[in-house]
Write a protein that holds these residues in place. Structure first.
Motif, short mmCIF file in Angstrom:
data_model
loop_
_atom_site.label_atom_id
_atom_site.label_comp_id
_atom_site.label_asym_id
_atom_site.label_seq_id
_atom_site.Cartn_x
_atom_site.Cartn_y
_atom_site.Cartn_z
N THR A 29 0.83 -1.22 0.00
CA THR A 29 0.00 0.00 0.00
C THR A 29 0.86 1.26 0.00
OG1 THR A 29 -0.19 -0.16 2.41
CG2 THR A 29 -1.96 -1.13 1.10
N GLY A 32 1.59 3.23 -3.18
CA GLY A 32 0.62 4.19 -3.70
C GLY A 32 1.06 5.63 -3.55
N THR A 33 2.02 5.89 -2.68
CA THR A 33 2.53 7.26 -2.49
C THR A 33 3.94 7.42 -3.04
OG1 THR A 33 3.36 6.69 -0.27
CG2 THR A 33 1.12 7.57 -0.43
N VAL A 41 1.75 7.49 -9.33
CA VAL A 41 1.10 6.24 -8.97
C VAL A 41 -0.32 6.55 -8.52
CG1 VAL A 41 1.16 4.22 -7.45
CG2 VAL A 41 3.30 5.24 -8.28
N HIS A 42 -1.29 5.78 -9.03
CA HIS A 42 -2.69 5.98 -8.65
C HIS A 42 -3.03 5.25 -7.36
CE1 HIS A 42 -3.73 7.72 -12.58
NE2 HIS A 42 -2.98 6.78 -13.10
N ALA A 43 -2.67 3.97 -7.32
CA ALA A 43 -3.08 3.14 -6.18
C ALA A 43 -2.25 1.88 -6.15
CB ALA A 43 -4.57 2.79 -6.29
N ALA A 44 -2.20 1.27 -4.98
CA ALA A 44 -1.53 -0.02 -4.81
C ALA A 44 -2.31 -0.82 -3.78
CB ALA A 44 -0.09 0.18 -4.36
N GLN A 45 -2.59 -2.08 -4.08
CA GLN A 45 -3.35 -2.91 -3.16
C GLN A 45 -2.95 -4.37 -3.31
OE1 GLN A 45 -7.19 -2.57 -6.02
NE2 GLN A 45 -7.55 -3.78 -4.19
N CYS A 57 0.90 -7.80 -5.20
CA CYS A 57 0.66 -6.37 -5.03
C CYS A 57 0.37 -5.77 -6.41
CB CYS A 57 1.89 -5.70 -4.41
SG CYS A 57 1.71 -3.91 -4.19
N VAL A 59 -0.30 -2.56 -8.70
CA VAL A 59 -0.03 -1.13 -8.74
C VAL A 59 -0.55 -0.57 -10.06
CG1 VAL A 59 1.74 0.65 -8.60
CG2 VAL A 59 2.07 -1.52 -7.40
N ARG A 60 -1.27 0.53 -9.98
CA ARG A 60 -1.69 1.26 -11.17
C ARG A 60 -0.96 2.60 -11.19
NH1 ARG A 60 -6.58 -0.15 -13.94
NH2 ARG A 60 -6.57 -2.42 -14.09
N ALA A 61 -0.37 2.92 -12.34
CA ALA A 61 0.41 4.16 -12.47
C ALA A 61 0.24 4.73 -13.87
CB ALA A 61 1.88 3.89 -12.18
#
Length: 475
Positions: A29, A32-33, A41-45, A57, A59-61
């Motif tokens: 997570t 994401g930063t 980076v948009h998000a990571a989950q 994991c 990641v969208r970027a």
């Protein structure tokens, strides 16, 4: 060369099984930063174990201006390597290939083997893979689709890998088919040291001559003076039966497969009739097939693209060329239309343009600007070979949309550029697969689809052990 102390300490921290040290959910997570150059980076989950994949994991970027990227990082069992997938058609749908169970243009094969993986939408959003409206007066998007998204996806993915695992990846593999195959060749040409292994399937390596010239020609050949389609779907089974009857045994074995369509010339005169309808072919219908077999030529008789539509590809014509009896299909027309409207020419003609407007005399020369961005059929891949890269190229002999003759021509030219086929085979292996549709999408009489192929296993063995691949058939 001696390993740096930091790397030696990292390797010492791995488990006895040789797996690399892993990171936890908080580390995922936190991505994401992460700040990345020329992007964000948009998000990571964390994606939980779904029965197919172990937890990873996600990641969208975005790499600026508009290359959307997905990176998948194994939560455990990372093998220390990187795997990147291409995309099909005009792309534009992030992770599309991983929405289905196949491996072509998908991150799935890499993730299943412990690779950190990534793919992109190639730099734009499309409503479908035949949607080319994004390119309308948009040279930046055309550049990114042409080549830049390959490099940017790798850059962003590597940044995420290093941030997550604390270590840069080792060997990298690129896999793609069709447009993804074009991207594979582009990677070998423009970025010869980026990937140590490349899998290129049914590569649409020369987009201007294929999608611009050849596909427009195929559509023109099947359009009468009244604007109506000449060869309709209901007649294709007649052609298929005649081809198989005359060509199946050309290789010495009657097994329902045409090993090499170049070894057989089909005579359809026995099916000829003077009127439409019935179990026969009119002179106009036979004329369409003759033109398709020959491929595009200009008034001087110059061949504008190698060969034509191969014998044995008839079972797949409904999806690509003639349309289906109940409607749908005929995707060659969709590709040629979108490409000509928005991607082929310096000045986009727009939505009113159709493949019937393509001028075989003047328009091939008008696509030089697009060719410089899109095409990747240079046979000189000496830089990739000198870097020690290994490349598997595969193509179905029954591919009716990306003509297999172009792949054979490229391979022969690459062998000449390398100083002989024996030299080329140290780095490049070509597999032409009888009876296989474009990218193995549809199942034909042979029953062989992409699911029956596995180029990944022999490529890994080639890279690790130096064992040249002998087959890409799945065991």
């Amino acid at each position: 060369m001696r390993k740096p102390l930091a790397l030696m300490a990292f390797l010492a921290s791995t488990t006895a099984t040789g797996a690399f040290a892993q990171s936890g959910e908080d580390d995922c997570t936190a991505l994401g930063t992460t700040i990345i150059e020329s992007g964000y980076v948009h998000a990571a989950q964390v994606i939980a174990d779904d029965g197919e994949h172990a937890p990873y994991c996600k990641v969208r970027a975005t790499a600026l201006p508009a290359i959307n990227i997905e990176v998948r990082l194994p939560m455990e069992g990372w093998n220390g390597k990187y795997y990147q997938a291409g995309c099909g058609g005009f792309c534009g749908i992030l992770g599309r290939a991983d929405a289905s169970p196949g491996w072509v243009n998908a991150m799935r094969p890499g993730l299943a083997r412990g690779y950190a993986t990534a793919t992109s939408d190639s730099g734009h959003h499309g409503l479908s893979v035949v949607d080319a409206g994004w390119a309308d007066s948009n040279p930046n998007a055309e550049r990114d689709w042409g080549y830049r998204s390959i490099e940017e996806t790798s850059r962003v993915a590597r940044a995420m890998i290093e941030a997550f695992y604390g270590e840069a990846p080792g060997d990298a593999i690129f896999q793609g088919c069709s447009t993804g195959g074009r991207m594979a060749h582009m990677a070998a040409e423009r970025y010869p040291e980026m990937f140590q292994g490349i899998i290129s399937g049914a590569p649409a390596m020369n987009y201007t001559d294929l999608v611009g010239t050849a596909m427009s020609f195929f559509m023109q050949a099947n359009t009468g003076p009244d604007g109506e389609q000449i060869l309709k779907p209901e007649k294709v089974s007649l052609v298929q039966a005649a081809v198989m009857a005359q060509c199946d045994g050309a290789d010495g074995t009657e097994d329902g497969l045409i090993d090499d369509p170049r070894a057989c010339e089909v005579d359809l005169t026995e099916l000829s009739c003077s009127e439409e309808g019935g179990d026969c072919l009119t002179a106009d219908e036979i004329g369409v097939i003759d033109a398709w077999r020959q491929g595009p030529v200009n008034d001087a008789g110059d061949q504008l693209y190698p060969g034509g539509i191969p014998e044995g590809s008839e079972p797949f014509w409904a999806l690509w060329l003639t349309g289906m009896e109940g409607g749908g299909g005929k995707l060659v027309n969709a590709f040629a239309t979108g490409f000509g409207q928005y991607m082929a020419f310096a000045d986009d003609p727009g939505a009113g343009w159709t493949p019937q407007d393509f001028d075989l005399e003047s328009d091939p020369g008008r696509m030089e600007q697009a060719a410089a961005l899109y095409n990747a059929d240079d046979p000189d891949i000496s830089a990739f070979r000198e870097a020690g890269g290994k490349m598997i190229v595969w193509h179905g002999w029954a591919d009716p949309i990306v003509t297999p003759y172009k792949t054979v021509e490229w391979y022969e030219a690459a062998a000449e550029a390398a100083g002989g086929e024996e030299t080329l085979r140290e780095n490049v292996a070509l597999f032409m697969v009888p009876g296989v549709d474009h990218c193995g999408i549809q199942e034909g009489p042979s029953g062989i689809t992409a699911a029956d192929l596995d180029p990944m296993t022999p490529l890994e063995a080639w890279m690790a052990e130096g064992t040249a691949p002998q087959s890409i058939m799945a065991e």
